[in-house]
Design a protein around this motif. Structure first.
Motif, mmCIF file in Angstrom:
data_model
loop_
_atom_site.group_PDB
_atom_site.id
_atom_site.type_symbol
_atom_site.label_atom_id
_atom_site.label_comp_id
_atom_site.label_asym_id
_atom_site.label_seq_id
_atom_site.Cartn_x
_atom_site.Cartn_y
_atom_site.Cartn_z
ATOM 1 N N ALA A 80 0.793 -1.121 -0.119
ATOM 2 C CA ALA A 80 -0.100 -0.167 0.094
ATOM 3 C C ALA A 80 0.942 1.125 -0.239
ATOM 4 C CB ALA A 80 -0.800 0.010 1.216
ATOM 5 N N PHE A 81 0.338 2.338 -0.590
ATOM 6 C CA PHE A 81 1.409 3.582 -0.875
ATOM 7 C C PHE A 81 0.325 4.658 -0.769
ATOM 8 C CE2 PHE A 81 -0.428 2.073 -4.633
ATOM 9 C CZ PHE A 81 -0.876 3.032 -5.549
ATOM 10 N N ILE A 82 1.055 5.973 -0.718
ATOM 11 C CA ILE A 82 0.458 7.338 -1.011
ATOM 12 C C ILE A 82 0.601 7.607 -2.338
ATOM 13 C CG2 ILE A 82 2.534 8.471 0.003
ATOM 14 C CD1 ILE A 82 0.749 10.710 0.936
ATOM 15 N N ASP A 83 -0.381 7.929 -3.030
ATOM 16 C CA ASP A 83 -0.439 8.474 -4.296
ATOM 17 C C ASP A 83 0.160 9.819 -4.451
ATOM 18 O OD1 ASP A 83 -1.339 8.766 -6.895
ATOM 19 O OD2 ASP A 83 -2.946 10.077 -6.543
ATOM 20 N N THR A 84 0.970 10.045 -5.570
ATOM 21 C CA THR A 84 1.797 11.450 -5.802
ATOM 22 C C THR A 84 0.801 12.503 -5.821
ATOM 23 O OG1 THR A 84 3.513 10.174 -6.823
ATOM 24 C CG2 THR A 84 3.441 12.510 -7.054
ATOM 25 N N ALA A 85 -0.500 12.136 -6.303
ATOM 26 C CA ALA A 85 -1.742 13.219 -6.507
ATOM 27 C C ALA A 85 -1.494 14.084 -7.508
ATOM 28 C CB ALA A 85 -1.688 14.111 -5.344
ATOM 29 N N PHE A 86 -0.841 13.381 -8.858
ATOM 30 C CA PHE A 86 -0.645 14.107 -9.875
ATOM 31 C C PHE A 86 -1.181 13.762 -11.192
ATOM 32 C CE2 PHE A 86 2.257 15.519 -13.440
ATOM 33 C CZ PHE A 86 2.192 16.982 -13.234
ATOM 34 N N ASN A 87 -0.882 12.390 -11.605
ATOM 35 C CA ASN A 87 -1.604 11.805 -12.633
ATOM 36 C C ASN A 87 -1.978 10.391 -12.761
ATOM 37 O OD1 ASN A 87 1.066 10.887 -12.812
ATOM 38 N ND2 ASN A 87 1.596 11.593 -15.033
#
Length: 510
Positions: A80-87
């Motif tokens: 599981a991870f944190i999304d970069t919030a870009f694309n």
């Protein structure tokens, strides 16, 4: 078919890559916590008279926990991870900087596991792509594209996590992946003399005007020696060797000492201009490009600046015609003809990751008051824009708008957590409040600059310690601070202020 980085390779396998245990590992999934569920496990800043900063802090964590994702098995992701919030992709250097604030939420979610997905995509020769689709695992570059990978910041991110938590088991697991990647970078991203190159996208500073006009600013290497790439490689050599010593693997990293020394010579003999006291990129004809950009300050973090040069070099940061702008620190010096007061991305924009890099570098040279002033300036600008908009942005303008108020950069994505989480969380805790962990030596160093009453409750330290640190209000910065420290594990606290220093041994439960 699941992702297999070992298929169809025509190059020899890297010996460290053979130790990679992330490739083909079973994905780790768990219930992803919401901000409300995680809140009680997060550190709680206290700062009298600054409720807006605390609201911005909470909003940042809310956005971060809203961007958590489970791994898609077909993408070859393992954590599981944190999304970069870009694309819809994970980005190498975005992720590394996001984890610099994610470490403070480690008790609620394993943010560091985000990097495991890059290690799971490592090829047998050590290469790791810098941008990977989260749903499919498709890599956006082939490994010999000039923009395929970089910058080399993963070792720094992992070492900072180790300094917070002392997690030797993780250090041992990631060390061979980092060594294999550094080997690949040294083999395929250096010129014949051993100096490093990158590209606008590869270095992360997309449109910075540092190359001759005949080259593409975003995608070409420009046949140029890139100062930030050399300095990042040098920093990685230092950190990887420290990791090797910690793990008892010095023999595996002996070549790094030689490369570190070589790159120190490259930086100080080939990229330094004595007249202007600055480090520049070098064009193919041997001339320096005379572009003062924030990438040069990786030299502080790598501790490559000699003592007799440090003051003059650092002075550019406090020059109002260069980097000392109403919002600090722009990526491009204000005396450059392409500097943009609105930002224009890297042509003047102020970015959380590069500001954080500079602040950490200043601390290497014991410039604690200056790192506090710059960190406080950037943090306060981010909070003022938050007060006007209710959110945080990808980057910020170096100069205010016509109304005199600080503003987001142009262009800049909103709700960008994303690496802008560094400003309301990490820069607040480490540079405004001045708390620096050293789990290996069971010590918290506290550089106190504020005169307000402030502190942090539930500060996570080491494997499982929870610490509360409070400082009472003072009449001025030279007054000895009155502090209270409570911990559920014994530890040491070193307290430094203007003109004074004190050490405390904190007993468990005290």
């Amino acid at each position: 078919m699941s992702y297999n980085p070992f298929k169809e390779l025509t190059v020899r396998e890297n010996r460290f890559a053979r130790e990679n245990t992330f490739v083909g590992a079973a994905p780790r999934t768990a219930a992803l916590p919401t901000f409300e569920q995680a809140k009680e496990k997060l550190p709680r800043p206290v700062w009298d008279g600054h409720d807006d900063a605390l609201r911005c802090y909470d909003k940042t964590w809310q956005l971060a926990f809203g961007n958590l994702r489970d791994p898609e098995p077909k993408a070859g992701f393992v954590s599981a991870f944190i999304d970069t919030a870009f694309n819809g992709c994970i980005f190498m250097w975005d992720s590394a900087f996001m984890l610099m604030f994610g470490k403070y939420g480690a008790r609620a979610f394993d943010f560091q596991g985000t990097l495991d997905n890059f290690y799971a995509h490592q090829y047998a020769d050590g290469y790791i792509c810098r941008e990977i689709e989260e749903d499919t695992g498709r890599e956006h570059f082939t490994r010999f594209d000039p923009s395929a990978t970089g910058p080399e910041v993963l070792p720094w991110c992992e070492w900072e996590y180790y300094r917070n938590f002392g997690d030797r088991e993780r250090l041992a697991r990631v060390f061979p992946c980092l060594m294999a990647y550094h080997d690949w970078m040294r083999e395929f991203h250096t010129w014949p003399d051993g100096s490093y190159w990158s590209s606008g996208w590869g270095c992360g500073m997309d449109n910075l005007p540092r190359m001759r006009p005949e080259y593409d600013v975003s995608f070409s290497h420009g046949h140029m020696v890139w100062n930030d790439a050399c300095m990042q490689a040098l920093l990685s050599c230092r950190i990887l060797y420290d990791m090797a010593k910690t793990l008892g693997r010095e023999q595996d990293a002996a070549a790094l000492v030689r490369e570190r020394d070589f790159l120190t010579d490259v930086v100080n003999k080939s990229l330094w201009d004595e007249k202007t006291a600055f480090y520049y990129d070098k064009w193919s004809d041997g001339s320096l490009n005379d572009v003062k950009h924030i990438g040069a300050y990786w030299s502080l973090l790598g501790e490559v600046v000699p003592a007799d040069r440090a003051e003059r070099f650092i002075a550019h940061l406090t020059n109002e015609n260069e980097f000392w702008q109403p919002c600090m620190i722009p990526a491009l010096s204000a005396d450059h003809p392409e500097f943009c007061p609105k930002g224009d991305y890297w042509n003047g924009g102020v970015w959380a990751p590069t500001d954080y890099m500079v602040l950490c570098g200043l601390d290497r040279y014991k410039k604690y008051s200056l790192s506090h002033r710059i960190g406080r300036n950037f943090h306060d600008n981010v909070v003022r824009v938050f007060n006007d908009t209710g959110t945080v942005f990808e980057n910020y303008a170096p100069m205010p708008g016509a109304d005199g108020r600080p503003r987001k950069g142009e262009p800049a994505k909103a709700d960008f957590v994303g690496w802008t989480g560094l400003a309301p969380i990490t820069i607040l805790v480490e540079f405004v409040f001045g708390l620096k962990p050293d789990a290996e030596n069971n010590t918290i160093r506290w550089h106190i600059e504020l005169t307000d009453r402030f502190g942090v409750e539930n500060y996570p330290f080491g494997a499982d310690a929870s610490v509360t640190l409070m400082c009472e209000a003072r009449s001025d910065a030279a007054e000895e601070p009155v502090v209270t420290v409570r911990s559920d594990r014994p530890l040491n606290v070193e307290i430094l202020w203007d003109g004074g220093k004190q050490s405390k041994r904190i007993a468990a439960g005290a």
